[in-house]
Design an enzyme around this catalytic site. Structure first.
Site, PDB file in Angstrom:
ATOM      1  N   GLN A   1       8.431 -22.724 -24.260  1.00 37.70           N
ATOM      2  CA  GLN A   1       9.271 -22.126 -25.537  1.00 37.70           C
ATOM      3  C   GLN A   1       9.007 -22.830 -26.887  1.00 37.70           C
ATOM      4  O   GLN A   1       9.302 -22.002 -27.906  1.00 37.70           O
ATOM      5  CB  GLN A   1      10.516 -22.625 -25.088  1.00 37.70           C
ATOM      6  CG  GLN A   1      11.750 -22.642 -25.986  1.00 37.70           C
ATOM      7  CD  GLN A   1      12.344 -23.894 -26.761  1.00 37.70           C
ATOM      8  OE1 GLN A   1      11.739 -24.972 -26.278  1.00 37.70           O
ATOM      9  NE2 GLN A   1      13.275 -23.879 -27.463  1.00 37.70           N
TER      10      GLN A   1
ATOM     11  N   ASN B   1       8.083 -26.215 -21.180  1.00 31.44           N
ATOM     12  CA  ASN B   1       7.269 -26.589 -22.176  1.00 31.44           C
ATOM     13  C   ASN B   1       6.973 -25.222 -23.292  1.00 31.44           C
ATOM     14  O   ASN B   1       6.654 -25.340 -24.458  1.00 31.44           O
ATOM     15  CB  ASN B   1       6.128 -27.067 -22.253  1.00 31.44           C
ATOM     16  CG  ASN B   1       6.134 -28.158 -21.380  1.00 31.44           C
ATOM     17  OD1 ASN B   1       5.193 -28.931 -20.693  1.00 31.44           O
ATOM     18  ND2 ASN B   1       7.005 -28.982 -21.668  1.00 31.44           N
TER      19      ASN B   1
ATOM     20  N   CYS C   1      15.290 -34.461 -26.835  1.00 31.28           N
ATOM     21  CA  CYS C   1      15.163 -33.270 -26.978  1.00 31.28           C
ATOM     22  C   CYS C   1      15.781 -32.746 -25.619  1.00 31.28           C
ATOM     23  O   CYS C   1      16.399 -31.603 -25.358  1.00 31.28           O
ATOM     24  CB  CYS C   1      13.935 -32.524 -27.242  1.00 31.28           C
ATOM     25  SG  CYS C   1      13.314 -32.751 -29.029  1.00 31.28           S
TER      26      CYS C   1
ATOM     27  N   CYS D   1       4.466 -55.354 -40.301  1.00 32.47           N
ATOM     28  CA  CYS D   1       3.640 -55.316 -41.660  1.00 32.47           C
ATOM     29  C   CYS D   1       3.728 -56.483 -42.753  1.00 32.47           C
ATOM     30  O   CYS D   1       3.242 -56.549 -43.487  1.00 32.47           O
ATOM     31  CB  CYS D   1       3.891 -53.902 -42.170  1.00 32.47           C
ATOM     32  SG  CYS D   1       5.398 -53.806 -42.939  1.00 32.47           S
TER      33      CYS D   1
ATOM     34  N   ASP E   1       7.336 -38.111 -28.210  1.00 34.34           N
ATOM     35  CA  ASP E   1       8.721 -38.157 -28.386  1.00 34.34           C
ATOM     36  C   ASP E   1       9.359 -39.159 -27.818  1.00 34.34           C
ATOM     37  O   ASP E   1      10.424 -39.019 -27.201  1.00 34.34           O
ATOM     38  CB  ASP E   1       8.923 -36.649 -27.441  1.00 34.34           C
ATOM     39  CG  ASP E   1       8.601 -36.709 -26.078  1.00 34.34           C
ATOM     40  OD1 ASP E   1       7.966 -37.773 -25.518  1.00 34.34           O
ATOM     41  OD2 ASP E   1       8.854 -35.955 -25.225  1.00 34.34           O
TER      42      ASP E   1
END
Length: 247
Positions: A69, A67, A183, A243, A127
């Protein structure tokens, strides 16, 4: 405001769009940050430094060596510690006068609804799409503004959704049609989550203070490898299951 606060926030109080009135609105606001990683790190640091009165930081993960980085709120000696606590500690070191509430949990169901309803702005710093969809639905139901961002490889996007308005996050992405690479699978340039999280902080400050024109109904896209920026108009889906009926 006392003399110390006037000095601490002097550079942004000088902005005519914000002024003392806007600073006081920030001080009386509560922000819910969901995620204390690459996006949540700079987001929490800047909102805390800006004087948002209360930050509630939710994350059920712990700090890992990989993490560091990009997740700049966490230090090497925080490896193994809860990210929510580590991020809150970093914010407090810069501005001890605000209220910080680290939530070491994955918010869902009634807990998510309650936290969203109690906040003045919600910022998605996660994420994964399951959490993003749940956050969006909770914000639509509670009529709360939502700021959202995503980063992968050399690219980022940022947008915001007005309280009780349209479009919503579900108008952009349909469940089951989410972009698949993450990622951890495709990589990410370290500074980019910092850029995206910082932009989220800017949007949240604008929403809370009443300054400027938030990214409501617009999607900001940045291709950092070629340094190209685009802003797209986002239209409401007339058949949105989240919505459309709430409008």
């Amino acid at each position: 405001m006392n003399d110390e606060q006037l000095l601490r926030y002097s550079r942004q109080i000088m902005l005519p769009e914000l002024d003392i009135a806007g600073q006081q609105r920030l001080a009386g606001s509560r922000a819910l940050i969901v995620g204390a990683g690459g996006l949540g790190s700079p987001l929490a640091l800047y909102l805390g430094a800006a004087g948002v009165g209360e930050l509630r930081i939710a994350d059920d993960d712990t700090v890992d060596l990989s993490n560091l980085q990009r997740q700049i709120a966490h230090r090497h000696d925080a490896i193994g510690q809860p990210k929510a606590t580590s991020a809150a500690r970093a914010v407090a070191a810069r501005n001890p006068e605000i209220t910080l509430s680290p939530l070491q949990e994955h918010l869902e169901g009634g807990r998510l609804s309650a936290e969203v309803a109690a906040a003045d702005v919600i910022i998605d710093a996660t994420d994964n799409f399951a959490t993003r969809f749940a956050l969006n639905a909770a914000c639509v139901a509670a009529q709360r503004p939502l700021v959202s961002a995503a980063v992968i490889r050399w690219e980022l996007q940022v947008t915001a959704f007005r309280p009780g308005g349209r479009p919503c996050y579900r108008c952009i992405y349909a469940e089951g049609d989410e972009p698949q690479p993450t990622c951890s699978e495709s990589g990410v340039l370290g500074p980019l989550p910092g850029v995206a999280g910082t932009l989220e902080a800017v949007e949240a400050i604008k929403i809370l203070s009443g300054a400027g024109d938030p990214l409501f109904g617009r999607l900001l896209l940045i291709d950092a490898l070629r340094m190209r920026l685009r802003t797209l108009t986002v239209n409401a889906d007339p058949h949105c299951p989240v919505c459309a009926d709430a409008a």
